[in-house]
Design a protein around this motif. Structure first.
Motif, short mmCIF file in Angstrom:
data_model
loop_
_atom_site.label_atom_id
_atom_site.label_comp_id
_atom_site.label_asym_id
_atom_site.label_seq_id
_atom_site.Cartn_x
_atom_site.Cartn_y
_atom_site.Cartn_z
N THR A 332 3.59 84.29 29.87
CA THR A 332 3.37 84.48 31.19
C THR A 332 4.08 84.94 32.47
O THR A 332 5.51 84.32 32.56
N VAL A 333 3.76 85.60 33.38
CA VAL A 333 4.98 85.86 34.46
C VAL A 333 4.09 86.26 35.87
O VAL A 333 2.64 86.26 35.45
N GLY A 334 4.79 85.92 36.86
CA GLY A 334 3.90 85.89 38.61
C GLY A 334 3.17 87.51 38.62
O GLY A 334 3.83 88.66 38.19
N LYS A 335 1.51 87.70 39.05
CA LYS A 335 0.72 89.14 39.05
C LYS A 335 1.98 89.53 39.70
O LYS A 335 1.94 90.46 38.89
N ALA A 336 2.76 88.85 40.74
CA ALA A 336 3.33 90.58 41.58
C ALA A 336 4.28 91.10 40.11
O ALA A 336 4.55 92.27 40.82
N ASP A 337 4.55 90.62 39.84
CA ASP A 337 6.11 90.85 38.55
C ASP A 337 5.42 91.92 37.08
O ASP A 337 6.54 91.87 36.70
N LEU A 338 4.19 91.82 36.98
CA LEU A 338 3.68 92.92 35.53
C LEU A 338 4.09 93.53 35.89
O LEU A 338 5.04 93.70 34.63
N GLU A 339 4.24 95.28 36.95
CA GLU A 339 4.67 95.67 37.01
C GLU A 339 5.82 95.94 36.46
O GLU A 339 6.03 96.74 35.20
N ARG A 340 7.07 95.03 36.58
CA ARG A 340 8.10 95.15 36.31
C ARG A 340 8.61 94.72 35.09
O ARG A 340 8.98 95.25 34.74
N ALA A 341 7.96 92.96 35.09
CA ALA A 341 7.48 93.69 33.26
C ALA A 341 7.48 94.25 32.39
O ALA A 341 7.91 94.09 31.52
N VAL A 342 6.58 94.68 32.29
CA VAL A 342 6.37 95.92 31.69
C VAL A 342 6.49 97.00 31.91
O VAL A 342 7.62 96.94 30.11
N ALA A 343 7.52 97.48 32.33
CA ALA A 343 8.07 98.24 32.20
C ALA A 343 9.61 97.80 31.97
O ALA A 343 10.26 98.86 31.85
N ALA A 344 10.09 96.77 32.37
CA ALA A 344 11.53 96.03 31.51
C ALA A 344 11.83 96.38 29.82
O ALA A 344 12.63 96.04 29.41
N VAL A 345 10.09 95.05 29.28
CA VAL A 345 10.41 95.47 27.84
C VAL A 345 10.17 96.87 26.86
O VAL A 345 10.52 96.99 26.57
N GLU A 346 9.00 98.20 27.89
CA GLU A 346 9.48 99.53 27.36
C GLU A 346 10.21 99.34 27.23
O GLU A 346 10.63 100.23 26.61
N SER A 347 11.77 100.04 28.87
CA SER A 347 12.29 100.93 29.07
C SER A 347 13.48 100.31 27.70
O SER A 347 14.21 100.36 27.80
N ASN A 348 13.46 98.70 27.11
CA ASN A 348 14.36 98.12 26.51
C ASN A 348 13.92 98.50 24.97
O ASN A 348 15.07 98.04 24.22
N LYS A 349 12.94 99.82 25.04
CA LYS A 349 12.97 100.13 23.85
C LYS A 349 12.81 98.53 22.59
O LYS A 349 13.28 98.94 21.10
N ILE A 350 12.02 97.77 22.78
CA ILE A 350 11.56 96.59 21.88
C ILE A 350 9.64 96.53 21.28
O ILE A 350 9.51 97.14 21.89
#
Ligand code: ASP
Ligand code: MG
Length: 427
Positions: A332-350
């Protein structure tokens, strides 16, 4: 004088309760100083303590709404905001309040003097907009005390190693007050718009009960789990430096002050409750990665990417993998950070089969130091939620806390049921 040095020398005791003359820091938040009438009311609280002979330093916030207004002005400039100049603008709100309060106190016959952060000085780290207090020179204030002067200090602001104005991050005035109390070896009264710390949010549960005392550890968990009475960092600082902290209502009659809630060391609490309070936060979001590779270094890559994007991760669950190759991971992350979190996972090619993200979740936490020595606290929580047909999505625990993630529509029902189950209304 260095903050820690000062603490080592004089650990504040709760002197006023014993009728002794004390050193006292009184902090008033934005709603308490929202207009001149309220500032006059605040001044009467200060006069009461000063009349009693105590040495008083006051920390004030900006008038309510003022910091938001100033922040909005910087945004309106339409260019990237230089944090050092942001600090110059937003620190101004507190400065106005110090001057107004000094004027009003003087008019009541109380000698008062305002001090800007740089004049004292309150030295901080260099991180503009989120600086940390490093050192406070208490000598000028103590000199004023010798002349029976009340010192009025702006919360939230300090001065960095570069000699420029800094601010401590939103809500930072609580931390200014506790920092000053630590350096002065003083007791700290935080006057606010509620009359103390409650077993849970009274707006959600009408049976919520005001606590007379709560330990630093419990307050820290409650504050970081969504109870908004005190800034988390201020509680941390009070705990580290042993500052007795009282939360009380500023709108109370200054001639009949109410006791509020004392935040103190565990051993000062005679009747320890198994569960002291229930906190909740609806500002949560959940991310699940399905089919992530089950191999060394994967968690490190995922959470490293999130840390690099300055996303705070809270609850984490990972399953064992059935086939030894892939597994599922939820956090879980703060709601305000959700977009940034998704982008971070996606852009790091996990590598994963699918990424699911979801808002509409809430975290409900049960907190109590008595959990250390009592079994069955978690079981009662799960049983209570089950009876209400509330599904638990994620569970996390610490020594004195159990948190569950649930559907946010069921927050009130959950908190109410738990409050009843742990008999918090009568404890
Ligand atoms: N005025 C600042 C804010 O609104 C600091 C504070 O009031 O604690 O965040
Ligand atoms: Mg506040």
């Amino acid at each position: 004088m260095a903050l820690s040095g000062a603490i080592a020398k004089r650990n504040a005791e709760i002197k006023r309760a014993a009728g002794k003359v004390a050193r006292l820091v009184m902090k008033f938040g934005g709603t308490s100083v929202a207009d001149i009438d309220r500032i006059r009311h605040v001044a009467r609280h200060i006069k009461r303590e000063w009349d009693a002979g105590h040495d008083v330093a006051v920390v004030v916030s900006a008038m309510s709404g003022e910091t938001n207004r100033l922040v909005a002005l910087t945004a309106e400039c339409g260019v990237t905001v230089d944090n050092a100049e942001y600090d110059v603008v937003v620190a101004a709100g507190e400065q106005v309040t110090t001057g107004l309060l000094a004027i009003i106190l003087q008019g009541m016959g109380v000698p008062a003097r305002s001090w800007a952060g740089w004049q004292i000085p309150i030295l901080t780290s260099e991180d503009h907009a989120r600086a940390r207090i490093a050192e406070i020179d208490t000598a000028p204030l103590e000199k004023g005390w010798k002349a029976r002067e009340v010192a009025i200090v702006p919360g939230f602001q300090g001065i960095g190693p570069d000699g420029r104005v800094t601010t401590l991050g939103r809500g930072g005035s609580d931390t200014s007050a506790v920092g000053l109390a630590a350096a002065l070896g003083a007791e700290c009264d935080i006057y606010t718009d509620v009359d103390g710390v409650y077993t849970t949010d009274p707006r959600l549960v009408s049976e919520a009960r005001k606590l007379d005392k709560i330990s630093y550890e419990e307050m820290l968990e409650l504050a970081s789990q969504g109870a908004k009475v005190l800034q988390t960092r201020s509680v941390e600082m009070a705990m580290v430096h042993g500052v007795p902290l009282r939360v009380l209502l500023s709108f109370a009659d200054p001639l009949k002050p109410e006791p509020g809630t004392l935040v103190c060391k565990e051993d000062e609490i005679v009747e320890k409750q198994v569960v002291s309070g229930i906190a909740y936060s609806r500002d949560e979001a959940k991310i699940t990665l399905l089919g992530v590779a089950d191999e060394p270094g994967v968690a490190s890559r995922i959470f490293g990417a999130l840390a690099d994007a300055s996303v705070n991760v809270d609850m984490i669950v990972q399953n064992i993998s059935e086939d030894g190759r892939v597994t599922d991971l939820t956090f879980t992350v703060g709601k305000a950070d959700l977009e940034r979190a998704v982008a971070a996972v996606e852009s790091n090619k996990i590598k994963c089969r699918e990424l699911l993200s979801q808002t509409g979740v809430a975290k409900v936490s049960v907190v109590g130091i008595g959990m250390r020595s009592h079994a069955g606290v978690a079981q009662k929580m799960f049983e209570t939620l089950a009876k209400k047909d509330i599904n638990i999505q994620v569970i996390s625990t610490s020594e004195i806390k159990i948190s569950v993630l649930i559907n946010s529509d069921q927050t009130q029902e959950a908190v109410q049921a738990l409050h009843e189950a742990y008999e918090l209304e009568t404890a």
